[in-house]
Write an enzyme that holds these catalytic residues in place. Structure first.
Site, mmCIF file in Angstrom:
data_model
loop_
_atom_site.group_PDB
_atom_site.id
_atom_site.type_symbol
_atom_site.label_atom_id
_atom_site.label_comp_id
_atom_site.label_asym_id
_atom_site.label_seq_id
_atom_site.Cartn_x
_atom_site.Cartn_y
_atom_site.Cartn_z
ATOM 1 N N ASN A 11 -41.811 61.295 45.972
ATOM 2 C CA ASN A 11 -40.751 61.916 45.236
ATOM 3 C C ASN A 11 -39.590 60.856 44.613
ATOM 4 O O ASN A 11 -38.415 61.476 43.966
ATOM 5 C CB ASN A 11 -40.146 62.135 46.834
ATOM 6 C CG ASN A 11 -40.502 63.569 47.642
ATOM 7 O OD1 ASN A 11 -41.045 64.361 46.410
ATOM 8 N ND2 ASN A 11 -41.005 63.946 47.939
ATOM 9 N N ARG A 18 -30.713 63.966 42.288
ATOM 10 C CA ARG A 18 -30.750 64.534 43.538
ATOM 11 C C ARG A 18 -29.871 63.228 44.881
ATOM 12 O O ARG A 18 -30.993 62.221 44.984
ATOM 13 C CB ARG A 18 -31.445 65.277 44.290
ATOM 14 C CG ARG A 18 -30.745 66.607 43.578
ATOM 15 C CD ARG A 18 -32.028 67.842 43.446
ATOM 16 N NE ARG A 18 -33.017 68.000 42.590
ATOM 17 C CZ ARG A 18 -34.030 67.902 42.710
ATOM 18 N NH1 ARG A 18 -34.805 67.605 44.239
ATOM 19 N NH2 ARG A 18 -34.691 68.252 42.112
ATOM 20 N N TYR A 23 -29.943 56.863 48.166
ATOM 21 C CA TYR A 23 -30.468 56.796 46.843
ATOM 22 C C TYR A 23 -29.882 56.442 45.124
ATOM 23 O O TYR A 23 -30.481 55.586 44.825
ATOM 24 C CB TYR A 23 -31.890 57.528 46.841
ATOM 25 C CG TYR A 23 -32.780 57.801 48.012
ATOM 26 C CD1 TYR A 23 -32.482 57.293 49.318
ATOM 27 C CD2 TYR A 23 -32.765 59.332 47.892
ATOM 28 C CE1 TYR A 23 -33.479 57.445 50.247
ATOM 29 C CE2 TYR A 23 -33.083 59.718 48.772
ATOM 30 C CZ TYR A 23 -33.931 58.496 50.422
ATOM 31 O OH TYR A 23 -35.110 59.255 51.221
ATOM 32 N N HIS A 81 -43.881 56.346 56.849
ATOM 33 C CA HIS A 81 -43.652 56.408 58.470
ATOM 34 C C HIS A 81 -44.892 57.274 58.942
ATOM 35 O O HIS A 81 -45.197 57.481 59.868
ATOM 36 C CB HIS A 81 -42.181 57.461 58.586
ATOM 37 C CG HIS A 81 -41.159 56.688 58.005
ATOM 38 N ND1 HIS A 81 -40.851 55.961 58.039
ATOM 39 C CD2 HIS A 81 -40.187 57.563 56.710
ATOM 40 C CE1 HIS A 81 -39.651 55.823 57.331
ATOM 41 N NE2 HIS A 81 -39.584 57.122 56.193
ATOM 42 N N ASP A 88 -53.635 50.210 55.846
ATOM 43 C CA ASP A 88 -54.820 49.951 56.081
ATOM 44 C C ASP A 88 -55.446 49.048 54.691
ATOM 45 O O ASP A 88 -55.880 48.407 54.808
ATOM 46 C CB ASP A 88 -56.088 50.778 56.350
ATOM 47 C CG ASP A 88 -56.585 51.370 57.726
ATOM 48 O OD1 ASP A 88 -55.214 50.344 58.606
ATOM 49 O OD2 ASP A 88 -56.848 51.885 58.053
ATOM 50 N N HIS A 101 -37.108 49.317 50.568
ATOM 51 C CA HIS A 101 -36.198 50.946 50.948
ATOM 52 C C HIS A 101 -34.907 50.789 50.751
ATOM 53 O O HIS A 101 -34.305 49.639 50.726
ATOM 54 C CB HIS A 101 -35.985 51.156 52.501
ATOM 55 C CG HIS A 101 -37.273 51.255 52.821
ATOM 56 N ND1 HIS A 101 -38.064 52.041 52.947
ATOM 57 C CD2 HIS A 101 -38.187 50.734 54.024
ATOM 58 C CE1 HIS A 101 -39.277 52.171 53.688
ATOM 59 N NE2 HIS A 101 -39.684 51.084 53.550
ATOM 60 N N ILE A 102 -34.947 51.754 50.202
ATOM 61 C CA ILE A 102 -33.494 51.832 49.299
ATOM 62 C C ILE A 102 -32.322 52.264 50.001
ATOM 63 O O ILE A 102 -31.652 51.537 49.807
ATOM 64 C CB ILE A 102 -33.841 52.996 47.451
ATOM 65 C CG1 ILE A 102 -34.434 52.336 46.977
ATOM 66 C CG2 ILE A 102 -31.687 52.986 47.650
ATOM 67 C CD1 ILE A 102 -34.787 54.167 45.821
ATOM 68 N N ARG A 108 -30.880 56.072 59.559
ATOM 69 C CA ARG A 108 -30.826 57.297 60.214
ATOM 70 C C ARG A 108 -31.840 57.931 60.876
ATOM 71 O O ARG A 108 -31.755 57.905 61.999
ATOM 72 C CB ARG A 108 -31.720 57.818 58.300
ATOM 73 C CG ARG A 108 -31.348 57.091 57.307
ATOM 74 C CD ARG A 108 -31.849 56.715 55.070
ATOM 75 N NE ARG A 108 -32.252 58.670 55.324
ATOM 76 C CZ ARG A 108 -32.972 58.956 54.412
ATOM 77 N NH1 ARG A 108 -33.499 57.914 53.568
ATOM 78 N NH2 ARG A 108 -32.927 59.971 54.519
ATOM 79 N N ARG A 112 -38.015 57.449 60.997
ATOM 80 C CA ARG A 112 -37.521 56.930 60.001
ATOM 81 C C ARG A 112 -37.841 55.365 60.687
ATOM 82 O O ARG A 112 -37.947 54.391 59.711
ATOM 83 C CB ARG A 112 -36.192 57.148 58.582
ATOM 84 C CG ARG A 112 -36.498 58.101 58.020
ATOM 85 C CD ARG A 112 -35.763 58.405 57.007
ATOM 86 N NE ARG A 112 -35.195 60.096 56.892
ATOM 87 C CZ ARG A 112 -35.874 59.779 56.087
ATOM 88 N NH1 ARG A 112 -36.672 60.144 55.079
ATOM 89 N NH2 ARG A 112 -35.507 61.788 55.736
#
Ligand code: CA2
Length: 147
Positions: A11, A18, A23, A81, A88, A101-102, A108, A112
């Site tokens: 995504n 969006r 983000y 997550h 691995d 992570h942005i 949150r 997460r």
């Protein structure tokens, strides 16, 4: 010239379109283009890949050593997550990796807060928006210089 690969999970191709409150407004291509430019200044050749598919991300991670990369910057997105396979693969390839992570995943939803890849990471950045990738690249530069 040292080579670094930036691996982006599911995504993240939608960045800038969006959920800008989480983000930011930059598109993935804008982020990658800025990283390539920053990389040139630091003497790093920066490659990037985004996939919505877990197995494809595993393939990219597995092949990154043979492709000559010295380090991985990875935002596994939702797979952070859930994915034992990505965890691995990162452990198996044995390259230093830096988790980005942005958003601040700790501010949150509860699910997460757990990352399956953090314990093996050489560094973690979260909550700086897209600028986190630039911070990670600077950290990779320092890491490579010191190793
Ligand atoms: O903060 C991050 O970078 C995340 O890795 C982003 C993931 C999320 O599942 C993680 O918990 C934290 C989600 C990426 C989805 O990106 C979108 C971008 C624009 C519109 C919709 C989703």
């Amino acid at each position: 010239m040292h080579k670094v690969i930036v691996i982006q999970g599911p995504n993240l191709n939608l960045l800038g379109e969006r959920e800008q409150h989480h983000y930011g407004t930059a598109t993935l291509e804008q982020i990658h283009s800025a990283l390539r430019e920053e990389g040139k200044k630091l003497g790093l050749e920066v490659h990037d890949v985004q996939s919505n598919h877990e197995g494809e991300l595993v393939d990219v991670i597995q092949s990154s050593r043979n492709r000559g990369f010295q380090a991985i910057i990875i935002n596994p997105a939702a797979y952070t997550h859930t994915s034992v396979a990505i965890r691995d693969a990162l452990a198996a390839v044995g390259l230093p990796y830096f988790e980005v992570h942005i958003s601040n995943i700790h501010s949150r939803e509860e699910f997460r807060k757990k990352s399956l890849v953090s314990d093996g990471a050489s560094g973690i950045i979260a909550g700086f928006g897209p600028y986190g990738y630039t911070l990670a690249l600077m950290g990779v530069h320092r890491f490579i210089q010191n190793s």
